[in-house]
Design a protein around this motif. Structure first.
Motif, PDB file in Angstrom:
ATOM      1  N   VAL A  98      14.061  64.366  24.644  1.00  0.00           N
ATOM      2  CA  VAL A  98      14.009  65.643  23.922  1.00  0.00           C
ATOM      3  C   VAL A  98      13.426  65.395  22.528  1.00  0.00           C
ATOM      4  CG1 VAL A  98      15.367  67.598  23.088  1.00  0.00           C
ATOM      5  CG2 VAL A  98      16.038  66.429  25.194  1.00  0.00           C
ATOM      6  N   TRP A  99      12.255  65.974  22.241  1.00  0.00           N
ATOM      7  CA  TRP A  99      11.534  65.669  21.005  1.00  0.00           C
ATOM      8  C   TRP A  99      12.321  66.000  19.745  1.00  0.00           C
ATOM      9  CZ3 TRP A  99      10.339  69.277  17.360  1.00  0.00           C
ATOM     10  CH2 TRP A  99      10.407  70.602  17.744  1.00  0.00           C
ATOM     11  N   TRP A 100      13.048  67.126  19.740  1.00  0.00           N
ATOM     12  CA  TRP A 100      13.742  67.530  18.519  1.00  0.00           C
ATOM     13  C   TRP A 100      15.006  66.703  18.273  1.00  0.00           C
ATOM     14  CZ3 TRP A 100      18.512  69.772  19.500  1.00  0.00           C
ATOM     15  CH2 TRP A 100      18.718  70.255  20.800  1.00  0.00           C
ATOM     16  N   LEU A 101      15.474  65.959  19.283  1.00  0.00           N
ATOM     17  CA  LEU A 101      16.600  65.037  19.096  1.00  0.00           C
ATOM     18  C   LEU A 101      16.135  63.598  18.880  1.00  0.00           C
ATOM     19  CD1 LEU A 101      19.221  66.224  21.731  1.00  0.00           C
ATOM     20  CD2 LEU A 101      19.394  66.359  19.251  1.00  0.00           C
ATOM     21  N   ALA A 102      14.815  63.386  18.913  1.00  0.00           N
ATOM     22  CA  ALA A 102      14.261  62.032  18.837  1.00  0.00           C
ATOM     23  C   ALA A 102      14.764  61.224  17.630  1.00  0.00           C
ATOM     24  CB  ALA A 102      12.742  62.082  18.862  1.00  0.00           C
ATOM     25  N   PRO A 103      14.809  61.792  16.415  1.00  0.00           N
ATOM     26  CA  PRO A 103      15.299  60.977  15.287  1.00  0.00           C
ATOM     27  C   PRO A 103      16.760  60.523  15.461  1.00  0.00           C
ATOM     28  CG  PRO A 103      14.110  62.880  14.467  1.00  0.00           C
ATOM     29  CD  PRO A 103      14.269  63.078  15.938  1.00  0.00           C
TER      30      PRO A 103
END
Length: 187
Positions: A98-103
């Motif tokens: 999931v890109w928005w949870l990547a950090p």
């Protein structure tokens, strides 16, 4: 192999056993590729642990610094080989799907790779060997006849088991790192 039992036969048996153990985790090619690390790690830990069953012997593995150094080598191989074999896929995998949870996922994965895994390898070996050594000492002081022999046998078993666990976990960590190239090719 020759018909006589000797040191070369013993090392052949040992090499075959370690390769067999790691082939189940890494596959045949990678078990051979990383045998230099896994085979020497098992042998070093096992022989070091056996020092605790000698009278007055202190195993190097009851020092957290020794264990941490071994764990750091495993983590370095994990990271270097992961990057070498998968390139940017190594870091992509650490970021999650999931890109928005990547950090957040990357921070958790990095903590796991660089802190938790080496600590778990180090502390597990340290705690078990130190505990075994302490129990043997206490029981030998309390009941000096017959009981110490039972704990010597237990000490030899714990020596083997801890070398096995450290080596197997190291193989699993390496497999998790180098196995991403197959995974990424199927997505």
């Amino acid at each position: 192999p020759g018909p006589k039992v000797g040191i070369s036969g013993l090392f052949e048996l040992y090499t075959g056993a370690i390769l067999g153990m790691t082939e189940g985790t890494l596959g045949k090619a990678d078990a051979r590729r990383y045998h230099w690390l896994l085979g020497s790690t098992f042998l070093y830990i096992f022989v070091s642990n056996l020092m605790s069953v000698l009278p007055g012997g202190l195993p190097p593995t009851d020092n957290i610094n020794t264990n941490a150094a071994m764990a750091i080598v495993v983590v370095l191989v994990y990271v270097v080989e992961g990057i070498r074999r998968t390139g940017a896929g190594f870091f992509k995998h650490m970021m999650g799907p999931v890109w928005w949870l990547a950090p957040l996922i990357f921070a958790i994965e990095a903590l796991g790779v660089f802190v938790i895994r080496p600590m778990s390898l180090s502390l597990r070996l340290f705690g078990n060997i130190t505990g075994d050594h302490m129990v043997f000492g206490i029981m030998s002081d309390q009941i000096p006849f017959l009981v110490p022999s039972i704990f010597l046998g237990l000490g030899i078993w714990v020596s083997f088991l801890q070398a096995f666990v450290f080596t197997l976990l190291s193989a699993v960590y390496i497999m998790l790192s180098v196995g991403h190239d197959e995974e990424d090719g199927h997505h």
